[in-house]
Design a protein around this motif. Structure first.
Motif, PDB file in Angstrom:
ATOM      1  N   LEU A  28       2.023 -39.577  22.520  1.00 57.28           N
ATOM      2  CA  LEU A  28       1.948 -38.469  23.745  1.00 57.28           C
ATOM      3  C   LEU A  28       3.147 -38.032  23.917  1.00 57.28           C
ATOM      4  N   SER A  32       5.571 -33.736  23.508  1.00 56.44           N
ATOM      5  CA  SER A  32       6.398 -32.828  24.629  1.00 56.44           C
ATOM      6  C   SER A  32       7.787 -32.163  24.104  1.00 56.44           C
ATOM      7  N   HIS A  55       6.916 -39.130  36.224  1.00 58.73           N
ATOM      8  CA  HIS A  55       7.837 -38.797  35.137  1.00 58.73           C
ATOM      9  C   HIS A  55       7.257 -37.741  34.338  1.00 58.73           C
ATOM     10  N   ARG A  56       8.008 -37.313  33.544  1.00 53.52           N
ATOM     11  CA  ARG A  56       7.676 -35.964  32.670  1.00 53.52           C
ATOM     12  C   ARG A  56       6.731 -36.574  31.611  1.00 53.52           C
ATOM     13  N   THR A  57       7.139 -37.707  30.835  1.00 50.91           N
ATOM     14  CA  THR A  57       6.231 -38.290  29.953  1.00 50.91           C
ATOM     15  C   THR A  57       6.124 -39.716  30.401  1.00 50.91           C
ATOM     16  N   VAL A  58       5.234 -40.335  29.634  1.00 47.68           N
ATOM     17  CA  VAL A  58       4.775 -41.906  29.914  1.00 47.68           C
ATOM     18  C   VAL A  58       5.881 -42.638  29.326  1.00 47.68           C
ATOM     19  N   ASP A  60       9.109 -41.865  29.694  1.00 49.91           N
ATOM     20  CA  ASP A  60       9.964 -41.771  30.317  1.00 49.91           C
ATOM     21  C   ASP A  60       9.801 -42.758  31.577  1.00 49.91           C
ATOM     22  N   ALA A  61       8.143 -43.014  31.887  1.00 46.19           N
ATOM     23  CA  ALA A  61       7.985 -44.074  32.798  1.00 46.19           C
ATOM     24  C   ALA A  61       8.459 -45.587  32.339  1.00 46.19           C
TER      25      ALA A  61
END
Lengths: 208, 760
Positions: A28, A32, A55-58, A60-61
């Motif tokens: 995923l 991006s 967060h923008r992407t997972v 990132d989290a």
């Protein structure tokens, strides 16, 4: 089956499951960057008007969860060394550091007050001029800063007024080109200095 | 797998799924070059003016550097700019005294509203369908200009109509100047809660065509006839500050407050004594009080001067209004009337107010004149602790005349609609700014049908509402925080107030300030229109207008014109140094003294047994603020209802009709019906049912559309007999039980109230 065997099997199952999740997540995440280069305008206008701490992407989290931070990649290879060697002061560009919580990052217009005439043939300065010609500001990436989950507030002004040198927290910038994190701003780092200088180490001095 | 592992894993996957659902692509956007240099993290407070109601409170706006997603030259990007974060009252301002009401606080949401019109629009579907296409400002100006010049060449400028919300200051000068120079029809200023009847009565009694400033801080006794003066009427913030002084702010006995009305308002809930009375009998009540004062020699007839002499039978001591004779009519015992009269006379300075419902009956003008006479005999006119009339600043950029005088009530829109229905050709171009008469007039006036006949409508609106949706062209105005603002309120302070505010922020969207658009149009039209509006921009006009104040003694002392201008901008305006009230001239002298006429009601009492009393919502005001989610989300102070509307009725009435709390009922007048949940509350007369104004929008952003019902729509087209204003309290209705239910929201959230919003 022995009891240890059972535990091993369970452990294996959990590991495989987590591994699958991380695989899916990284896939995923990979989708991006394509958006970074050519963002379709429709999806952008539909971005949520409501504030979200998400967060923008997972990934990132996940990164934030583990406290790992990406190295910032700056759009222009700005060199602190050269500017400081030419007699400039930190506060010439980072205005307001002695007055407010944050220091200003100058806009492209500020850079161009000098680079209209200075070193205009250098490739990085050409990049700078191109930003200005397009009417865009330079998308500098953040180097320092606390994660929101740390719930910590930092105010530059009192530190500057107390005579703390910029280099104490940001390293010797006269030796650096593009800013990188030279000092790790952990709680231990802050508290040590606070103890040495005999200032408050109360929780709510920073966490409020 | 153990339960604990399972929980951990499902929590992780759940969190991941949730995170993926709301990605924010903001750091993919380009960054625009900031136009202002601000220090990050530091707040500045900039003066501004609240424009959400006619009170004109001075505000301070807390501005901090932030990043906004904006469109510039057709491209979406991020702009670092000063963004307003909080609104508060301006402590230096003589009207707000550093306070601000909840509606004013929510003004922030006008600017950041997700459904704001962000760029000029041209209608692309059938009229009223809400289908518009984005166009550039050049195209929009060209379209509007071509319609105006076409009428100019055919010499039909009189067929250009201009419909606005009530205007003041230089905005009024520019709008009226534009219309006059174009030889268009005089602009019509429309607001549902215009208080036109009271202004007219004050012109008759005291020679001042304005709402009074109430000096509550010095009053010892206050009788309010229906005026919700702490909530929505006149200048609520100034009045609340004064009321606070009257009750707690001075040594000695706090003043007593008596409220007379047929449904308890938020203001009435604060009263020491709440007196329920029959609808429309407030004038009789006031004169009955005057009768006691005169007959018991607590005051003299002559002391009331012109305001008293207007009333038939005044000099004879009002023989028709003895408490015993009128107690049945008013619905108040004679002993109470006498006691209130004696208390008021003994506790000078005593003051009486009239507002809202009592002035909105067919005899509202008489009611207002009667209360004026009562004030006069109490000796409270133009005195500390009474009502005074503020001197209004009327400098008009050296162009006197344009903005003087004319004030419109709701009736002007009825006249316009009638005119269009009679001769459809009479209005060919209609310009609309801020007014929403399609929502705020009775269906019986057929305003919507009239506007549909107008060949070309241009709107300066910031939101699609019931009127703007009919427009062919929309030229969106800045939000108030993005605009230059000026104001000269007619009441709220005993000082002359000229408020001024530069923009508190740069415009977020592709909008233009309406006065600037008019000035631009004038320049392009050329000839006499350009000559009449010589200023390049709105702020030029303001600077010239304000320069005339420099020599007067006021809140700003300056060395030269530029210094004066800078200081006025910093302070949020100019106000006179001394408290002053206009010296009262004798008002109009009528052919015959004014007699009471019994209030007329639409609908027979047998068929329509209940009086229908709409009232201004504490939060949505007259409906113009229903689009602000903070106002929808705030519980009404008395009923705690949110995100909706309700019909208030007495428990006895409810019992008789077998209606329970929250049941859906139908309210029907001779002119329409609506459905809403019942709210059973004791603070209302058994033969009255009341309903808040504000909800029931069919088309007004995602937050207000399709929510609740609009009581204005079913009102009868009854008019006040003296002034022609809409008598909005003169409708009778019947009610019927529709279904059991729990539609009233007591402390509920948006998603509970409207499931459809979950899916947006």
């Amino acid at each position: 089956m022995s009891r240890s065997n059972l535990g091993l099997k369970r452990c294996l199952r959990v590991t495989v499951f987590l591994g699958m999740i991380i695989l899916v997540l990284s896939l995923l995440d990979r989708t991006s960057p394509a958006q970074d280069t050519a963002p379709p305008p429709q999806t952008m206008t539909q971005s949520s008007p409501i504030f979200t701490p998400a967060h923008r992407t997972v990934m990132d989290a996940v990164r934030e969860f583990f406290g790992s931070r990406q190295k910032p990649v700056q759009p222009i290879a700005y060199t602190h060394k050269v500017h400081l060697a030419n007699g400039m002061q930190c506060t010439d560009c980072h205005v307001g550091v002695d007055r407010g919580p944050d220091a200003r990052i100058p806009s492209v217009n500020f850079c161009m007050t000098c680079h209209q005439v200075i070193a205009t043939d250098k490739p990085e300065i050409k990049k700078l001029a191109a930003y200005r010609a397009r009417g865009e500001d330079i998308p500098w990436q953040r180097v320092y800063g606390f994660l929101p989950s740390a719930h910590v507030k930092f105010n530059h002004a009192p530190h500057i007024r107390a005579g703390v040198d910029c280099a104490q927290c940001h390293g010797d910038m006269t030796k650096q080109t593009v800013a990188v994190r030279m000092v790790d701003h952990t709680m231990g780092f802050c508290v040590q200095c606070h103890r040495e200088k005999n200032v408050s180490v109360d929780c709510v001095a920073c966490h409020y | 797998m153990e339960r604990r592992d399972f929980l951990k894993i499902s929590a992780a996957t759940g969190a991941v799924a949730a995170l993926e659902g709301c990605g924010n692509p903001d750091h993919q956007l380009i960054r625009f070059v900031p136009e202002e240099d601000m220090l990050p993290g530091l707040a500045t407070w900039k003066p501004s003016i609240c424009t959400l109601c006619p009170a004109g409170c001075g505000m301070l706006v807390r501005v901090m550097q932030g990043e906004a997603e904006v469109v510039r030259n057709g491209q979406l990007g991020i702009l670092k700019m000063g963004l307003p974060k909080k609104l508060e009252g301006n402590p230096a301002h003589p009207i707000s005294h550093g306070r601000l009401c909840p509606r004013g606080q929510a003004g922030l949401q006008v600017t950041y509203h997700p459904d704001r019109i962000k760029t000029p629009l041209a209608r692309s579907g059938p009229r009223g369908s809400g289908q518009f296409q984005e166009i550039t400002w050049d195209e929009a100006m060209k379209q509007l200009l071509s319609h105006l010049t076409a009428l100019q060449t055919s010499n039909e400028q009189g067929k250009i109509g201009f419909l606005t919300s009530p205007l003041r200051g230089q905005r009024k000068t520019i709008v009226h100047g534009f219309a006059a120079a174009l030889k268009a029809a005089p602009p019509i200023e429309f607001a549902f809660l215009a208080s036109r009847t009271i202004q007219e009565a004050n012109a008759w009694s005291f020679g001042s065509d304005a709402l009074p400033t109430v000096d509550l801080s010095h009053s010892n006794y206050l009788i309010s006839f229906g005026a919700d003066f702490l909530g929505t009427w006149n200048s609520p913030v100034a009045q609340s500050v004064g009321y606070g002084h009257m009750r707690n702010g001075r040594t000695g006995q706090p003043g007593k407050f008596v409220q007379v009305e047929s449904r308890i308002s938020q203001t009435g809930a604060s009263a020491d004594e709440w007196i329920p009375s029959q609808p429309g009998m407030d004038g009789v009540f006031a004169l009955s009080l005057a009768h006691v004062i005169l007959s018991e020699k607590l005051g003299t007839a002559g002391a009331a001067g012109h305001a008293g002499a207007l009333i038939a039978g005044w000099s004879e001591g009002l023989p028709d209004y003895a408490p015993a004779a009128v107690e049945k009519q008013i619905g108040v015992p004679a002993a109470t009337i006498s006691r209130i009269a004696r208390e008021a006379a003994a506790n000078a300075p005593a003051v009486a107010l009239i507002g809202d419902g009592p002035a909105a009956h067919t005899n509202g003008f008489f009611n207002a004149l009667a209360v004026n006479a009562l004030n006069a005999v109490l000796g409270s006119v133009g005195k500390p602790g009474g009502i005074v009339f503020s001197p209004v600043w009327t400098s008009q950029s050296g162009k006197p005349g344009a903005a003087e005088g004319k004030k419109d009530g709701e009736s002007s829109v009825r006249t316009l609609a009638e005119q269009i229905h009679a001769t459809p050709d009479s209005v060919k171009v209609l310009l609309v700014d801020g007014a929403n008469p399609v929502f705020a007039t009775p269906m019986a006036w057929r305003v919507r049908e009239a506007f549909e006949k107008v060949p070309f409508i241009a709107s300066f609106g910031s939101f699609i509402d019931e009127t703007t949706v009919l427009a062919d062209l929309i030229l969106p105005d800045h939000s108030p925080l993005e605009s230059w603002l000026d104001d000269s309120p007619e009441s709220g302070s005993t000082k002359t107030v000229a408020s001024l505010a530069p923009p508190a922020m740069q415009p977020l969207h592709n909008t233009r300030s309406m006065p600037d658009v008019l000035l631009d149009l004038a320049h392009q039209l050329g000839g006499p229109v350009a000559a009449a509006l010589p200023w390049k921009t709105y702020d030029d006009a303001l600077k010239i207008a304000f320069s005339s104040l420099q020599k007067q003694k006021g809140s700003v002392s300056a060395t030269d014109a530029d210094d004066f201008w800078t200081k006025v901008k910093d302070q949020g305006g100019w106000w006179s140094a001394e408290d002053k009230s206009v010296s009262l001239a004798a008002g109009k002298i009528p052919a015959a003294a004014v007699k009471n006429t019994a209030p007329q009601f639409d609908g027979s009492p047998d068929q329509f047994p209940f009086h229908f009393l709409p009232f201004a919502s504490q939060l949505c005001y007259d409906g113009s603020l229903a689009h602000l989610p903070w106002m929808q989300e705030s519980p009404d102070p008395l009923s705690t209802v949110m995100w909706g509307t309700w019909v208030e009725m007495n428990p006895r009435t409810a019992e008789k009709l077998a209606i329970k709390q929250g049941d859906t009922i139908e309210v029907a007048s001779q002119h329409g019906s609506l459905r809403a949940p019942a709210l059973i509350a004791p603070g209302i007369a058994p033969d009255v049912i009341a309903m808040p104004i504000g909800q029931g929008h069919t088309n007004f952003t995602r937050y207000a559309s399709g929510r609740g019902a609009n009581p204005i729509s079913i009102l009868a087209p009854m008019v006040e007999s003296g002034t022609g204003s809409l008598a909005w309290a003169a409708t009778r209705v019947k009610i019927s039980h529709i279904s059991e239910g729990k539609i009233v929201m007591f402390g509920a959230s948006l998603t509970d109230a409207s499931p459809e919003l979950k899916h947006r």
